[in-house]
Enzyme design. Structure first.
Site, short mmCIF file in Angstrom:
data_model
loop_
_atom_site.label_atom_id
_atom_site.label_comp_id
_atom_site.label_asym_id
_atom_site.label_seq_id
_atom_site.Cartn_x
_atom_site.Cartn_y
_atom_site.Cartn_z
N SER A 114 -1.50 3.75 -5.95
CA SER A 114 -1.63 3.44 -7.36
C SER A 114 -1.84 1.91 -7.48
O SER A 114 -2.40 1.46 -8.51
CB SER A 114 -0.55 3.70 -8.08
N LYS A 188 4.51 -0.79 -10.61
CA LYS A 188 3.26 -0.80 -11.37
C LYS A 188 3.17 -2.25 -12.01
O LYS A 188 4.11 -3.23 -11.81
CB LYS A 188 3.16 -0.06 -12.67
#
Length: 298
Positions: A114, A188
């Site tokens: 990701s 993230k």
């Protein structure tokens, strides 16, 4: 006429004798009674016998640090000293590692794609626990946080290992000597701070923060800033996060049923600041502050 005196025994020099007396070694100088002698004298005055004086032993306890004039060590004593020193060094290392892992920094393992191309599967990163805390969060920080609930799919079954190996592995992760396997953590990039308005997208396909479009150079080449339309105001006490690989990141965009996709500040572990493995990709993970420099307060 020769005025030199005939050779003979040298006469004592009073000045030289005084200098020698001043240079006497400490052992030759008179000294006062020792502490043991003072205590013995007090016992005698109190009507008690002096303490028994034991003859010096050639054996020493293992806790005694050897001195130059001590007798040679026996093999058992030498082994005892070695074991003690190794145990002491390992104990100090474990305590320091635990303190560093608890209050300063922690290593994490990257399990997914990701955050490509910034972070690859299998990378190891160091995370500073001083942010948030002594240092403030900034837009663009790479943050590690605990799953707020429902962000992670069920963990796949792990390869079976013996209970002893599992315990050792868990202990090493606990004290910080091994990176966390991130079973319940995500990593993230922070896009929105509490109160920020984050919108996708403007006419050029860019995300805007508080009405200011941002050009994001860290996004994986070929990926759009977002294929999912959204318009959110980050709740107080939360942050809004996106993965750099926007096409393969289940981030705040897909969990808006809870706090509009915001991650509670209490779930943040810290900010990743360095990639330490593999060696060929080792380097600092800096904040691209120029990306958000024109973004004002909400």
């Amino acid at each position: 006429m020769n005025t030199h005196r005939a050779a003979g025994p040298s006469e004592p020099d009073e000045g030289e004798d005084a200098w020698r007396r001043a240079r006497r070694t400490p052992a030759s100088r008179p000294r006062g009674p020792s502490r043991r002698e003072v205590l013995d004298a007090e016992r005698v005055r109190a009507g008690k016998p002096p303490r028994e004086r034991r003859p010096p032993s050639k054996f020493r306890p293992l806790a005694h640090r050897p001195k130059p004039d001590d007798p040679p060590l026996t093999p058992v004593q030498a082994a005892g000293y070695l074991v003690r020193e190794v145990f002491l060094v390992m104990s100090i290392a474990l305590v320091l590692s635990l303190i560093i892992k608890t209050y300063l920094m922690q290593a994490f393992f990257i399990p997914s794609s990701s955050m490509e191309d910034t972070l690859q599967i299998g990378d190891r990163v160091l995370v500073s626990k001083l942010t948030p805390g002594p240092f403030s969060l900034q837009r663009g920080d790479i943050v590690v946080f605990e799953d707020p609930g429902g962000w992670l799919p069920p963990a796949p079954a792990k390869e079976a290992r013996s209970p002893a190996v599992e315990k050792v592995h868990g202990a090493l992760m606990f004290v910080g000597l091994m990176p966390s396997d991130a079973d319940n953590h995500l990593i993230k990039r922070l896009i929105g701070l509490p109160g920020d308005r984050v919108v996708c997208c403007d006419d050029q396909g860019r995300i805007t923060v508080n009405g200011v479009p941002v050009d994001e150079p860290y996004i994986k080449p070929g990926a759009a800033p977002s294929e999912e339309k959204f318009e959110v105001t980050v709740p107080q006490g939360h942050v809004w996060v996106l993965g750099d690989n926007r096409g393969d990141s289940a981030d705040s965009r897909y969990h808006r049923d809870n706090a509009d996709g915001g991650v509670p500040m209490g779930n943040l572990v810290g900010v990743s600041f360095a990639r330490v493995w593999p060696l060929g990709r080792m380097g600092l993970l800096t904040n691209p502050s120029s990306v958000f420099e024109k973004v004002g307060q909400p």
